[in-house]
Motif scaffolding. Structure first.
Motif, PDB file in Angstrom:
ATOM      1  N   GLU A  65       0.964  -1.318  -0.107  1.00  0.00           N
ATOM      2  CA  GLU A  65       0.083   0.147   0.132  1.00  0.00           C
ATOM      3  C   GLU A  65       0.873   1.315  -0.011  1.00  0.00           C
ATOM      4  OE1 GLU A  65      -3.089   2.208   2.959  1.00  0.00           O
ATOM      5  OE2 GLU A  65      -3.377  -0.109   2.772  1.00  0.00           O
ATOM      6  N   PRO A  66       1.863   1.411   0.760  1.00  0.00           N
ATOM      7  CA  PRO A  66       2.726   2.654   0.879  1.00  0.00           C
ATOM      8  C   PRO A  66       3.439   2.909  -0.618  1.00  0.00           C
ATOM      9  CG  PRO A  66       3.117   1.324   2.795  1.00  0.00           C
ATOM     10  CD  PRO A  66       2.144   0.462   2.073  1.00  0.00           C
ATOM     11  N   GLU A  67       3.803   1.940  -1.265  1.00  0.00           N
ATOM     12  CA  GLU A  67       4.401   2.106  -2.390  1.00  0.00           C
ATOM     13  C   GLU A  67       3.475   2.350  -3.481  1.00  0.00           C
ATOM     14  OE1 GLU A  67       7.752  -0.748  -4.736  1.00  0.00           O
ATOM     15  OE2 GLU A  67       5.807  -1.636  -4.805  1.00  0.00           O
ATOM     16  N   PHE A  68       2.367   1.600  -3.466  1.00  0.00           N
ATOM     17  CA  PHE A  68       1.269   2.054  -4.499  1.00  0.00           C
ATOM     18  C   PHE A  68       0.761   3.454  -4.341  1.00  0.00           C
ATOM     19  CE2 PHE A  68      -3.386   2.366  -5.301  1.00  0.00           C
ATOM     20  CZ  PHE A  68      -3.428   1.909  -6.554  1.00  0.00           C
ATOM     21  N   LEU A  69       0.641   4.099  -3.222  1.00  0.00           N
ATOM     22  CA  LEU A  69       0.231   5.311  -2.848  1.00  0.00           C
ATOM     23  C   LEU A  69       1.165   6.246  -3.412  1.00  0.00           C
ATOM     24  CD1 LEU A  69      -1.672   5.018   0.345  1.00  0.00           C
ATOM     25  CD2 LEU A  69      -2.613   5.663  -1.668  1.00  0.00           C
ATOM     26  N   LYS A  70       2.659   5.798  -3.069  1.00  0.00           N
ATOM     27  CA  LYS A  70       3.708   6.852  -3.404  1.00  0.00           C
ATOM     28  C   LYS A  70       3.735   7.034  -4.945  1.00  0.00           C
ATOM     29  CE  LYS A  70       8.476   7.444  -1.980  1.00  0.00           C
ATOM     30  NZ  LYS A  70       9.687   6.921  -1.408  1.00  0.00           N
ATOM     31  N   GLN A  71       3.730   5.695  -5.657  1.00  0.00           N
ATOM     32  CA  GLN A  71       3.920   5.889  -7.136  1.00  0.00           C
ATOM     33  C   GLN A  71       2.820   6.803  -7.663  1.00  0.00           C
ATOM     34  OE1 GLN A  71       4.128   1.580  -7.878  1.00  0.00           O
ATOM     35  NE2 GLN A  71       6.299   1.424  -7.778  1.00  0.00           N
ATOM     36  N   MET A  72       1.637   6.275  -7.340  1.00  0.00           N
ATOM     37  CA  MET A  72       0.583   7.316  -8.060  1.00  0.00           C
ATOM     38  C   MET A  72       0.500   8.609  -7.564  1.00  0.00           C
ATOM     39  SD  MET A  72      -3.003   4.997  -8.349  1.00  0.00           S
ATOM     40  CE  MET A  72      -3.566   5.804  -9.712  1.00  0.00           C
ATOM     41  N   GLU A  73       1.116   8.973  -6.279  1.00  0.00           N
ATOM     42  CA  GLU A  73       1.144  10.310  -6.044  1.00  0.00           C
ATOM     43  C   GLU A  73       2.131  11.156  -6.885  1.00  0.00           C
ATOM     44  OE1 GLU A  73       1.829   9.978  -1.868  1.00  0.00           O
ATOM     45  OE2 GLU A  73      -0.441   9.619  -1.469  1.00  0.00           O
ATOM     46  N   SER A  74       3.031  10.273  -7.134  1.00  0.00           N
ATOM     47  CA  SER A  74       4.203  10.853  -7.839  1.00  0.00           C
ATOM     48  C   SER A  74       3.806  11.070  -9.288  1.00  0.00           C
ATOM     49  CB  SER A  74       5.608   9.924  -7.986  1.00  0.00           C
ATOM     50  OG  SER A  74       5.121   8.932  -8.748  1.00  0.00           O
ATOM     51  N   ALA A 120      12.411  14.915 -20.040  1.00  0.00           N
ATOM     52  CA  ALA A 120      12.267  13.794 -19.177  1.00  0.00           C
ATOM     53  C   ALA A 120      11.431  14.017 -18.027  1.00  0.00           C
ATOM     54  CB  ALA A 120      13.244  12.847 -18.835  1.00  0.00           C
ATOM     55  N   LEU A 121      10.248  13.311 -17.833  1.00  0.00           N
ATOM     56  CA  LEU A 121       9.370  13.729 -16.693  1.00  0.00           C
ATOM     57  C   LEU A 121       9.472  12.360 -15.774  1.00  0.00           C
ATOM     58  CD1 LEU A 121       7.867  15.189 -19.394  1.00  0.00           C
ATOM     59  CD2 LEU A 121       6.868  16.500 -17.331  1.00  0.00           C
ATOM     60  N   ILE A 122       9.967  12.657 -14.700  1.00  0.00           N
ATOM     61  CA  ILE A 122      10.164  11.286 -13.692  1.00  0.00           C
ATOM     62  C   ILE A 122       9.210  11.177 -12.446  1.00  0.00           C
ATOM     63  CG2 ILE A 122      12.038  10.000 -12.643  1.00  0.00           C
ATOM     64  CD1 ILE A 122      12.699  10.832 -15.516  1.00  0.00           C
ATOM     65  N   SER A 123       8.617   9.963 -12.432  1.00  0.00           N
ATOM     66  CA  SER A 123       7.856   9.602 -11.556  1.00  0.00           C
ATOM     67  C   SER A 123       8.763   8.615 -10.520  1.00  0.00           C
ATOM     68  CB  SER A 123       6.632   8.810 -11.860  1.00  0.00           C
ATOM     69  OG  SER A 123       7.200   7.709 -12.588  1.00  0.00           O
ATOM     70  N   GLU A 124       8.070   8.070  -9.556  1.00  0.00           N
ATOM     71  CA  GLU A 124       8.727   7.059  -8.650  1.00  0.00           C
ATOM     72  C   GLU A 124       9.166   5.912  -9.379  1.00  0.00           C
ATOM     73  OE1 GLU A 124       9.496   6.806  -5.143  1.00  0.00           O
ATOM     74  OE2 GLU A 124       9.509   8.899  -5.288  1.00  0.00           O
ATOM     75  N   PRO A 125      10.182   5.268  -8.923  1.00  0.00           N
ATOM     76  CA  PRO A 125      10.382   4.017  -9.916  1.00  0.00           C
ATOM     77  C   PRO A 125       9.219   2.853  -9.791  1.00  0.00           C
ATOM     78  CG  PRO A 125      12.214   4.643  -8.399  1.00  0.00           C
ATOM     79  CD  PRO A 125      11.027   5.744  -8.005  1.00  0.00           C
ATOM     80  N   LYS A 126       9.149   2.574 -10.957  1.00  0.00           N
ATOM     81  CA  LYS A 126       8.046   1.138 -11.223  1.00  0.00           C
ATOM     82  C   LYS A 126       6.870   1.792 -11.344  1.00  0.00           C
ATOM     83  CE  LYS A 126      11.010  -2.407  -9.350  1.00  0.00           C
ATOM     84  NZ  LYS A 126      11.219  -3.317  -8.313  1.00  0.00           N
ATOM     85  N   THR A 127       6.616   3.159 -11.428  1.00  0.00           N
ATOM     86  CA  THR A 127       5.089   3.802 -11.416  1.00  0.00           C
ATOM     87  C   THR A 127       4.450   3.090 -12.663  1.00  0.00           C
ATOM     88  OG1 THR A 127       5.655   5.748 -10.172  1.00  0.00           O
ATOM     89  CG2 THR A 127       3.851   5.692 -11.748  1.00  0.00           C
ATOM     90  N   TRP A 128       3.289   2.606 -12.483  1.00  0.00           N
ATOM     91  CA  TRP A 128       2.561   2.133 -13.543  1.00  0.00           C
ATOM     92  C   TRP A 128       0.958   2.063 -13.194  1.00  0.00           C
ATOM     93  CZ3 TRP A 128       2.950   0.258 -18.509  1.00  0.00           C
ATOM     94  CH2 TRP A 128       1.822  -0.476 -19.017  1.00  0.00           C
ATOM     95  N   PRO A 129       0.074   2.488 -14.036  1.00  0.00           N
ATOM     96  CA  PRO A 129       0.128   2.898 -15.425  1.00  0.00           C
ATOM     97  C   PRO A 129       0.591   4.283 -15.490  1.00  0.00           C
ATOM     98  CG  PRO A 129      -2.059   2.829 -14.816  1.00  0.00           C
ATOM     99  CD  PRO A 129      -1.200   2.337 -13.650  1.00  0.00           C
ATOM    100  N   PHE A 130       0.656   4.407 -16.735  1.00  0.00           N
ATOM    101  CA  PHE A 130       1.242   5.982 -17.183  1.00  0.00           C
ATOM    102  C   PHE A 130      -0.180   6.754 -17.665  1.00  0.00           C
ATOM    103  CE2 PHE A 130       4.984   3.745 -18.036  1.00  0.00           C
ATOM    104  CZ  PHE A 130       5.875   4.573 -17.519  1.00  0.00           C
TER     105      PHE A 130
END
Length: 333
Positions: A6-15, A131-141
């Motif tokens: 859950e923390p990783e999921f939120l962090k990626q989407m927030e990024s 280049a626009l950079i999100s958190e690593p492994k962020t998916w989907p785009f």
């Protein structure tokens, strides 16, 4: 939830949604400088994930926007690709060979290149102009693409509600977390019922056709080594329906755009033949914080979240890791 960080999921989407200021600044600059057309280039899943935004442009805009397969673009070319072109690439790892070659090709034609990825030091991030950079492994785009296309259409006078829409996208991380939680029990049940199923027939349309293609090829085939047929709901009655039998597993992806009636029609017929029809419908999710007029636009993100839970449960019941490959990035080709 099974194997859900859950923390990783939120962090990626927030990024991803946090890229809004950078995306808007980039779009504004491109519009002010002027450009002639837009290419959305990907490979495999990232190509399919471009289709909703090519479709969005066709529905709302007179701008020439086209999705292209990276390797085919390099091999075949495109007469409209040139110094007045803008080209967008997405890559989770930033290392996709076909996309790297396509970036080099597009830049050789004078096009301006943009990359969305999670790694600033990756080849794709290093090769594109922006280049626009999100958190690593962020998916989907989809979040980034909705912001880019929304701002672009807004600047062209073709999306008056973009500001309100972009504000609501900031709520997506929590909204999608609730979607994942709601989907969990159904995902587990589907996986248990289909742990021995070796063939699935997938139907989708509108801005979910890209996801239908992606889930069929990139998840069920690539990650689970299952046989599939995928067909656009508008094309369902022109060939693929002949493959249906009483025990065929039919998966229907249903959204909330203009193609809903086409998918309803295909589903109704499938139920006349098969006793194993499963519908994943975005209407089943509250999406609190997203206005009714915008629900259709976020359908690909909703179903990506829902089917992400299904994938994890298929991985469990089939004892087949989603990371296991026989050929992709294993053998030379």
């Amino acid at each position: 939830m099974l194997r859900f960080n859950e923390p990783e999921f939120l962090k990626q989407m927030e990024s991803a949604v946090a890229l809004r200021p950078q995306i808007e600044e980039l779009v504004d600059r491109l519009v002010e400088e002027g450009f002639g057309n837009l290419f959305l280039v990907g490979a495999g899943g990232t190509y399919a994930q471009m289709w909703p935004y090519e479709l969005l442009a066709r529905r709302r805009s007179s701008l020439d926007v086209r999705a292209a397969i990276a390797a085919e673009l390099v091999a075949s070319g495109d007469a409209s690709l040139g110094e007045r072109s803008v080209v967008i690439f997405t890559s989770v790892s930033g290392t996709t060979d076909d996309s790297i070659r396509a970036i080099e090709y597009c830049r050789s034609k004078g096009a301006y290149t943009i990359g969305f990825t999670g790694y600033a030091d990756s080849p794709i991030a290093q090769k594109v102009d922006a280049a626009l950079i999100s958190e690593p492994k962020t998916w989907p785009f989809d979040m980034q693409m909705l912001l880019f296309m929304g701002r672009l259409l807004s600047r062209r006078g073709e999306f008056d509600d973009y500001g309100a829409f972009a504000d609501e996208l900031a709520n997506l991380p929590q909204i999608m977390l609730e979607v994942a939680r709601q989907a969990e029990s159904g995902a587990a049940a589907f996986a248990e019922a289909h742990k021995d199923t070796d063939y699935h027939f997938l139907i989708g349309g509108g801005n979910l056709w890209g996801f239908t293609y992606l889930y069929s090829m990139c998840i069920l085939e690539e990650m689970q080594w299952l046989r599939t047929t995928r067909v656009h709901s508008a094309e369902f009655f022109h060939g693929s329906l002949e493959l249906l039998e009483e025990d065929t597993s039919v998966i229907v992806f249903q959204g909330e755009d203009e193609a809903r009636s086409l998918t309803d029609r295909a589903e109704a017929f499938a139920r006349r033949v098969s006793k194993d029809v499963t519908v994943f419908d975005t209407r089943d999710y509250a999406l609190d914080g997203i206005s009714p007029r915008f629900r259709g636009l976020v359908a690909p993100i909703v179903l990506d979240t829902v089917m992400g839970r299904v994938s994890k449960h298929l991985e469990r019941v089939r004892d087949h890791s989603l990371d296991l490959r026989r050929y992709y990035r294993v053998m030379d080709y």
